[in-house]
Design an enzyme around this catalytic site. Structure first.
Site, PDB file in Angstrom:
ATOM      1  N   GLU A  74     -30.759   0.194  36.680  1.00 26.65           N
ATOM      2  CA  GLU A  74     -31.866   0.862  37.372  1.00 26.65           C
ATOM      3  C   GLU A  74     -31.952   0.412  38.827  1.00 26.65           C
ATOM      4  O   GLU A  74     -33.038   0.168  39.369  1.00 26.65           O
ATOM      5  CB  GLU A  74     -33.189   0.606  36.632  1.00 26.65           C
ATOM      6  CG  GLU A  74     -33.184   1.146  35.210  1.00 26.65           C
ATOM      7  CD  GLU A  74     -34.452   0.831  34.426  1.00 26.65           C
ATOM      8  OE1 GLU A  74     -35.473   0.453  35.046  1.00 26.65           O
ATOM      9  OE2 GLU A  74     -34.434   0.953  33.187  1.00 26.65           O
ATOM     10  N   GLU A  94     -30.582   3.569  28.680  1.00 27.84           N
ATOM     11  CA  GLU A  94     -31.806   3.220  27.961  1.00 27.84           C
ATOM     12  C   GLU A  94     -32.608   4.497  27.764  1.00 27.84           C
ATOM     13  O   GLU A  94     -32.585   5.391  28.607  1.00 27.84           O
ATOM     14  CB  GLU A  94     -32.691   2.258  28.764  1.00 27.84           C
ATOM     15  CG  GLU A  94     -32.118   0.903  29.034  1.00 27.84           C
ATOM     16  CD  GLU A  94     -33.042   0.076  29.928  1.00 27.84           C
ATOM     17  OE1 GLU A  94     -34.264   0.380  29.996  1.00 27.84           O
ATOM     18  OE2 GLU A  94     -32.554  -0.861  30.578  1.00 27.84           O
TER      19      GLU A  94
END
Length: 325
Positions: free
Chosen positions: A170, A262
């Site tokens: 991320e 995820e």
């Protein structure tokens, strides 16, 4: 059709090639089911098996407790999470013994300074720009931590256990220290790690998974085996994630394998395959996402795990076995 995949590391183990080729073979036809865990109890796996009678083919493991610079002055929320995650590499070895696929997530505590959960930028003033600048204290601390983690990864390499390695996850967000200074720093961090782990430590068992939805952060086709992104839709929202897939494919013109690094509520496995989307795996996040009905009902969980379109541990072919020293 040619399905063999050439890893970006020219010295990659045969097991790496086997995993990548397998993922290419199932692209658009099946999807590997995955689940993140971050405690020794791996309660998520227990829950999934109780509900479905199956286990995921891919298991994620958390490396945050192995960060060298964890302040003893951190708050109890932080320290309890660290205690719960301690020793999880042993569980990764157990999973390797089952022949399951492995991915690691490292919530990397700030290499220098910081307190509490210092992987969050709000808990440290560690500067990613200075971290990629030779001669700075930040650079020395970065390499020290990086080298320590390489030592933990080395036994998996020696045993020829392939690892889906997803560093600086991320990285398009500013909430982690590695993303706070923007895309240029992210690319330098990623390439520095790739160079050090590949050419200095010869970690030839790593499959390099880049994780971001922002093409500005993309470090280059020469250091990325797979592209991935993380998604947290609203509770009980289960789709093919088609829009997100097309956005991710636009990361590069190179035909890289795609994955959901995820996710919270489970994607719809049958819809993914019906729409011909090339998501090769997904990994559900831990705790409530993986072992309650707060985000995904047991009915949906069973539907994915019992679908002929989902690859569970029992359906995963033998892609490697642990080599004894």
């Amino acid at each position: 059709m040619q399905t063999a995949i050439v890893p970006v590391n020219p010295n990659a183990h045969e097991e790496v090639k086997r995993v990548l080729t397998y993922l290419k073979t199932i692209e658009g036809k099946k999807i590997v089911l995955g689940q993140h865990t971050q405690t020794m109890g791996q309660e998520e796996l227990v829950y999934i098996y109780q509900v479905t009678g199956e286990l995921p083919a891919l298991c994620g493991f958390e490396l945050l407790a192995y960060s060298p610079n964890i302040s003893a002055q951190s708050d109890e929320e932080c320290l309890s999470e660290v205690r719960a995650a301690k020793g999880t590499l042993k569980k990764a070895w157990d999973w390797a013994g089952k022949g399951g696929l492995i991915t690691f997530t490292w919530h990397w505590f700030s290499p220098l300074g910081g307190c509490h959960k210092s992987f969050y930028s709000e808990c440290t003033d560690y500067d990613a720009d200075r971290a990629v600048t030779e001669g700075t204290p930040e650079y020395a601390a970065l390499l020290s931590d990086m080298d320590f983690m390489a030592g933990l990864l080395k036994p998996f390499c020696d045993a020829h256990v392939p690892i889906l390695w997803r560093p600086f996850h991320e990285c398009d967000g500013d909430y982690f220290w590695w993303g706070k200074k923007g895309a240029d720093a992210v690319k330098k961090l990623y390439r520095l790690m790739y160079e050090r782990y590949t050419n200095h430590f010869h970690l030839d068992n790593l499959i390099w998974v880049f994780n971001s939805s922002d093409s500005a952060c993309y470090p280059g086709d020469d250091v990325v085996d797979m592209i991935s992104r993380d998604m947290y839709p609203e509770a009980h929202c289960h789709t093919s994630c088609a829009k997100e897939y097309e956005e991710l494919k636009g990361m590069t013109s190179s035909p890289k394998l795609c994955a959901i690094g995820e996710i919270g509520p489970l994607p719809d496995v049958d819809a993914i395959i019906a729409e011909g989307l090339g998501w090769t795996y997904y990994m559900t996040w831990s705790h409530d996402f993986g072992m309650t009905e707060r985000f995904t009902t047991n009915e949906v969980l069973r539907r994915n795990y019992l679908s002929g379109n989902g690859v569970t541990l029992s359906k995963l072919p033998e892609l490697y076995h642990i080599k004894e020293a």
